[in-house]
Design a protein around this motif. Structure first.
Motif, PDB file in Angstrom:
ATOM      1  N   LEU A 253       6.165  55.007  64.645  1.00 62.79           N
ATOM      2  CA  LEU A 253       5.425  53.759  64.801  1.00 62.79           C
ATOM      3  C   LEU A 253       3.950  54.015  64.547  1.00 62.79           C
ATOM      4  N   GLU A 254       3.356  53.219  63.648  1.00 57.79           N
ATOM      5  CA  GLU A 254       1.932  53.328  63.324  1.00 57.79           C
ATOM      6  C   GLU A 254       1.340  51.929  63.242  1.00 57.79           C
ATOM      7  N   ASP A 255       0.366  51.629  64.108  1.00 58.03           N
ATOM      8  CA  ASP A 255      -0.278  50.312  64.132  1.00 58.03           C
ATOM      9  C   ASP A 255       0.767  49.210  64.257  1.00 58.03           C
ATOM     10  N   VAL A 256       1.403  49.159  65.407  1.00 55.98           N
ATOM     11  CA  VAL A 256       2.523  48.243  65.633  1.00 55.98           C
ATOM     12  C   VAL A 256       2.309  47.486  66.936  1.00 55.98           C
ATOM     13  N   VAL A 257       2.646  46.192  66.941  1.00 59.06           N
ATOM     14  CA  VAL A 257       2.748  45.404  68.164  1.00 59.06           C
ATOM     15  C   VAL A 257       4.228  45.224  68.475  1.00 59.06           C
ATOM     16  N   LEU A 258       4.646  45.691  69.654  1.00 62.83           N
ATOM     17  CA  LEU A 258       6.031  45.557  70.095  1.00 62.83           C
ATOM     18  C   LEU A 258       6.114  44.521  71.210  1.00 62.83           C
ATOM     19  N   SER A 259       7.004  43.561  71.055  1.00 65.17           N
ATOM     20  CA  SER A 259       7.257  42.603  72.124  1.00 65.17           C
ATOM     21  C   SER A 259       8.375  43.119  73.016  1.00 65.17           C
ATOM     22  N   ALA A 260       8.675  42.376  74.065  1.00 59.01           N
ATOM     23  CA  ALA A 260       9.719  42.787  75.001  1.00 59.01           C
ATOM     24  C   ALA A 260      11.075  42.865  74.311  1.00 59.01           C
ATOM     25  N   GLY A 261      11.899  43.806  74.759  1.00 57.61           N
ATOM     26  CA  GLY A 261      13.277  43.876  74.322  1.00 57.61           C
ATOM     27  C   GLY A 261      13.521  44.498  72.964  1.00 57.61           C
ATOM     28  N   CYS A 262      12.498  45.058  72.324  1.00 60.69           N
ATOM     29  CA  CYS A 262      12.699  45.700  71.020  1.00 60.69           C
ATOM     30  C   CYS A 262      13.386  47.054  71.177  1.00 60.69           C
ATOM     31  N   HIS A 263      14.085  47.465  70.130  1.00 59.06           N
ATOM     32  CA  HIS A 263      14.712  48.785  70.081  1.00 59.06           C
ATOM     33  C   HIS A 263      14.455  49.360  68.691  1.00 59.06           C
ATOM     34  N   VAL A 264      13.607  50.381  68.625  1.00 58.79           N
ATOM     35  CA  VAL A 264      13.196  50.940  67.345  1.00 58.79           C
ATOM     36  C   VAL A 264      13.738  52.357  67.212  1.00 58.79           C
ATOM     37  N   ARG A 265      14.509  52.560  66.147  1.00 59.69           N
ATOM     38  CA  ARG A 265      15.022  53.902  65.828  1.00 59.69           C
ATOM     39  C   ARG A 265      14.624  54.340  64.427  1.00 59.69           C
ATOM     40  N   GLY A 266      13.926  53.438  63.702  1.00 58.06           N
ATOM     41  CA  GLY A 266      13.478  53.764  62.351  1.00 58.06           C
ATOM     42  C   GLY A 266      11.974  53.887  62.280  1.00 58.06           C
ATOM     43  N   THR A 267      11.401  53.481  61.153  1.00 52.19           N
ATOM     44  CA  THR A 267       9.961  53.594  60.909  1.00 52.19           C
ATOM     45  C   THR A 267       9.347  52.203  60.815  1.00 52.19           C
ATOM     46  N   VAL A 268       8.278  51.993  61.576  1.00 53.95           N
ATOM     47  CA  VAL A 268       7.573  50.710  61.550  1.00 53.95           C
ATOM     48  C   VAL A 268       6.088  50.993  61.416  1.00 53.95           C
ATOM     49  N   ARG A 269       5.472  50.401  60.407  1.00 54.54           N
ATOM     50  CA  ARG A 269       4.042  50.601  60.164  1.00 54.54           C
ATOM     51  C   ARG A 269       3.368  49.241  59.935  1.00 54.54           C
ATOM     52  N   ARG A 270       2.200  49.056  60.532  1.00 53.70           N
ATOM     53  CA  ARG A 270       1.344  47.889  60.308  1.00 53.70           C
ATOM     54  C   ARG A 270       2.140  46.579  60.391  1.00 53.70           C
ATOM     55  N   SER A 271       2.879  46.430  61.477  1.00 53.02           N
ATOM     56  CA  SER A 271       3.766  45.277  61.611  1.00 53.02           C
ATOM     57  C   SER A 271       3.776  44.776  63.050  1.00 53.02           C
ATOM     58  N   VAL A 272       4.218  43.525  63.202  1.00 51.78           N
ATOM     59  CA  VAL A 272       4.355  42.889  64.509  1.00 51.78           C
ATOM     60  C   VAL A 272       5.822  42.535  64.710  1.00 51.78           C
ATOM     61  N   LEU A 273       6.403  43.036  65.806  1.00 60.16           N
ATOM     62  CA  LEU A 273       7.805  42.793  66.101  1.00 60.16           C
ATOM     63  C   LEU A 273       7.923  41.853  67.295  1.00 60.16           C
ATOM     64  N   GLY A 274       8.642  40.762  67.099  1.00 59.94           N
ATOM     65  CA  GLY A 274       8.852  39.789  68.154  1.00 59.94           C
ATOM     66  C   GLY A 274       9.881  40.263  69.159  1.00 59.94           C
ATOM     67  N   PRO A 275      10.188  39.451  70.168  1.00 60.63           N
ATOM     68  CA  PRO A 275      11.125  39.844  71.216  1.00 60.63           C
ATOM     69  C   PRO A 275      12.514  40.171  70.670  1.00 60.63           C
ATOM     70  N   GLY A 276      13.084  41.282  71.154  1.00 68.50           N
ATOM     71  CA  GLY A 276      14.460  41.616  70.841  1.00 68.50           C
ATOM     72  C   GLY A 276      14.720  42.121  69.436  1.00 68.50           C
ATOM     73  N   VAL A 277      13.700  42.539  68.695  1.00 66.84           N
ATOM     74  CA  VAL A 277      13.899  43.050  67.336  1.00 66.84           C
ATOM     75  C   VAL A 277      14.526  44.449  67.394  1.00 66.84           C
ATOM     76  N   VAL A 278      15.468  44.703  66.490  1.00 66.15           N
ATOM     77  CA  VAL A 278      16.128  46.010  66.391  1.00 66.15           C
ATOM     78  C   VAL A 278      15.875  46.581  65.001  1.00 66.15           C
ATOM     79  N   VAL A 279      15.419  47.831  64.951  1.00 61.83           N
ATOM     80  CA  VAL A 279      15.214  48.545  63.687  1.00 61.83           C
ATOM     81  C   VAL A 279      16.063  49.812  63.744  1.00 61.83           C
ATOM     82  N   GLU A 280      17.067  49.878  62.894  1.00 65.24           N
ATOM     83  CA  GLU A 280      18.032  50.972  62.919  1.00 65.24           C
ATOM     84  C   GLU A 280      17.479  52.249  62.261  1.00 65.24           C
TER      85      GLU A 280
END
Length: 409
Positions: free
Chosen positions: A302-329
């Motif tokens: 994770l680089e420069d990321v906003v995470l909302s409640a309930g997210c589950h990140v197992r991949g790569t997220v850069r310069r992004s905003v993730l809303g509630p409950g987002v899943v990244v495999e």
């Protein structure tokens, strides 16, 4: 003891919001998510609540149902009251003249349609704001200056680029803070000072001017008052015949009316330029999602990321905003993107320079959007996927594509 003025705030939640394309097909624009867990409506209501305004009327005429659950009768903003509080203004028929029936045709016309109700309330001051803008504003000093000057209207202003000014009401300020001219959506703007779409009106001057414009401009029997948007007739007439002052806004301001503007505002958020969320003592109030804390697995990046409640990140997220409950495999890459609630990005998929609406499913190995070298966001560069859409395994969604809600590719 000085009696405080009786202030009424009218929040204009607007019509369809067509410029946002597929993002507002099935929701009112104020219901669109911002900065993860918030909605655009939160900005206007929080400014009212933090300013001590307890009489707030919400004018909405498109997909009003998409706002009901979130607003919760005004509870998050302490507007669920026996006296005062949040009141819905809905399009009506049989409530007055033909020009006051049904749907409005512009935000100036919207005020005219509810003029009788506002007159009956008898406020000392009417504050009018839209829900397209992101800003933090204490309305108390604006109202105080308005009353002290005896203004017919006070316009909150901000500075933008010449390109942005061409789509707005350009305000010319003369000596002091007196507004001397309004140029609405000019082809060649003569300045970069624009209306931030927050106004403080003297009720008597407002209604007198609206009545005059109605008599002059309405030449049909179809119910169209002819008043249109505030910048077309209302504000120029007040400048011509009355006293209008400007109140320069300090701090961040953005209009989120297009996909490019929406993505740009989230880029600003990630860059730390959006002070709306960080002002001490000025919280952005909302109805929070009832979800557990987010989880980031070993191996995730994770680089420069906003995470909302309930997210589950197992991949790569850069310069992004993730809303509630987002899943990244695992193996998935999300860059320069805004993912709204419940989005699922499958294994080894790539989502780049994109906006994905609620509950979008991106299959394994799929590609959504493309990276761009442009420093400024353009609609043609951004892939926008409507809510409940499915991008199948290995499928491709090109840069600039628009997928309607419920699409499968």
């Amino acid at each position: 003891m000085v009696t405080p003025p009786k202030v009424l705030a009218v929040v204009q939640a607007g019509g369809q919001g067509a410029r946002l394309d597929v993002l507002t097909r099935e929701r009112a624009k104020p219901a669109l998510a911002f900065a993860g867990s918030f909605q655009l409506i939160d900005v206007a209501l929080s400014n009212c609540a933090n300013s001590g305004i307890s009489d707030v009327w919400l004018s909405v005429q498109y997909q009003a149902g998409s706002l009901h659950r979130h607003l919760a009768a005004g509870r998050p903003w302490d507007l669920d009251r026996t006296r005062g509080g949040l009141r819905w203004l809905m399009p009506e028929e049989g409530g007055g003249s033909a020009a006051q029936d049904g749907f409005s045709d512009g935000n100036g016309d919207d005020l005219y349609r509810f003029a009788d109700a506002i007159r009956e309330f008898a406020p000392d001051v009417v504050v009018v704001m839209s829900t397209d803008q992101v800003l933090a504003l204490d309305l108390r000093p604006v109202v105080a200056a308005h009353l002290e000057r005896g203004s017919h209207c006070t316009v909150v202003t901000t500075e933008v680029s010449p390109t942005q000014a061409a789509d707005k009401a350009v305000i010319t300020v003369g000596r002091g803070t007196r507004v001397t001219a309004v140029d609405y959506k000019p082809d060649r703007p003569r300045g970069t000072t624009i209306s931030a779409e927050v106004f403080v009106y003297d009720p008597e001057a407002l209604f007198r001017t609206l009545d005059e414009l109605r008599r002059e401009l309405s030449h049909t029997d179809d119910g169209n008052s002819g008043i249109g948007d505030f910048g077309e007739h209302l504000l120029p007439r007040l400048v011509r015949d009355g006293t209008v002052h400007a109140w320069p806004l300090e701090g961040y301001w953005a209009d989120l009316g297009t996909p490019a503007a929406y993505l740009s505002a989230h880029r600003d958020l990630l860059a730390g330029r959006v002070d709306v969320l960080t002002r001490p003592g000025w919280p952005l109030l909302t109805r929070w999602p009832e979800l557990p804390a987010s989880r980031v697995d070993t191996g995730a990046v994770l680089e420069d990321v906003v995470l909302s409640a309930g997210c589950h990140v197992r991949g790569t997220v850069r310069r992004s905003v993730l809303g509630p409950g987002v899943v990244v495999e695992p193996g998935a890459v999300v860059e320069d993107a805004v993912l709204l609630a419940g989005v699922h990005v499958g294994r080894d998929a790539h989502v780049v320079t994109s906006i994905l609406d609620d509950e979008v499913r991106v299959g394994s190995g799929a590609r959504v959007g493309e990276a761009t070298r442009a420093t400024r966001a353009h609609d043609r560069h951004i892939a926008v996927v409507g809510r409940d859409s499915v991008v199948g395994p290995g499928a491709t969604v090109a840069a600039g594509a628009r997928l309607e809600p419920g699409t499968t590719v």
